[in-house]
Design an enzyme around this catalytic site. Sequence first.
Site, PDB file in Angstrom:
ATOM      1  N   HIS A  76       6.253  59.867  33.588  1.00  0.00           N
ATOM      2  CA  HIS A  76       7.610  59.641  33.090  1.00  0.00           C
ATOM      3  C   HIS A  76       8.407  58.767  34.069  1.00  0.00           C
ATOM      4  CE1 HIS A  76      11.251  60.533  30.841  1.00  0.00           C
ATOM      5  NE2 HIS A  76      11.831  61.017  31.928  1.00  0.00           N
ATOM      6  N   GLN A  78       7.209  56.587  36.269  1.00  0.00           N
ATOM      7  CA  GLN A  78       6.692  55.227  36.246  1.00  0.00           C
ATOM      8  C   GLN A  78       7.135  54.494  34.986  1.00  0.00           C
ATOM      9  OE1 GLN A  78       5.080  53.665  38.874  1.00  0.00           O
ATOM     10  NE2 GLN A  78       5.817  55.544  39.823  1.00  0.00           N
ATOM     11  N   ASP A  79       7.211  55.223  33.885  1.00  0.00           N
ATOM     12  CA  ASP A  79       7.702  54.636  32.634  1.00  0.00           C
ATOM     13  C   ASP A  79       9.155  54.190  32.785  1.00  0.00           C
ATOM     14  OD1 ASP A  79       7.561  53.982  29.811  1.00  0.00           O
ATOM     15  OD2 ASP A  79       8.740  55.795  29.452  1.00  0.00           O
ATOM     16  N   HIS A  80       9.977  55.034  33.389  1.00  0.00           N
ATOM     17  CA  HIS A  80      11.375  54.663  33.634  1.00  0.00           C
ATOM     18  C   HIS A  80      11.469  53.429  34.528  1.00  0.00           C
ATOM     19  CE1 HIS A  80      14.396  57.458  32.010  1.00  0.00           C
ATOM     20  NE2 HIS A  80      13.365  58.278  31.885  1.00  0.00           N
TER      21      HIS A  80
END
Length: 104
Positions: A76, A78-80
């Site tokens: 999550h 890394q996605d942000h």
Amino acid sequence: MDETEMKVFQIISISGDSRAQAFEALRMAREGNFDGADAKMEEARKTSAQVHNLQTDMLTEEARGNKTPVGLLMVHAQDHLMTSLLARDLIEEMIGMLRDKQAE
């Protein structure tokens, strides 16, 4: 909360700050305030550098053999981070397009 979890939460939070700054810059540019937009984009770049340093620290630790557990929270984060970087880059281009359009 351990140090790794703290860094993961910081990545999420700081990435969100950078993305918000970039979108604020876009709003300013749409209103014709290019000086304000440029200043806000500089803020977004500095904030991105801050979060990038956190990620680099974690990568360095892993390269030293201190493996980072990868769970949903890390994914999550890394996605942000990647989403905020992409948004910032696209918004820079959009501001350039708005600037060009105004110059016509």
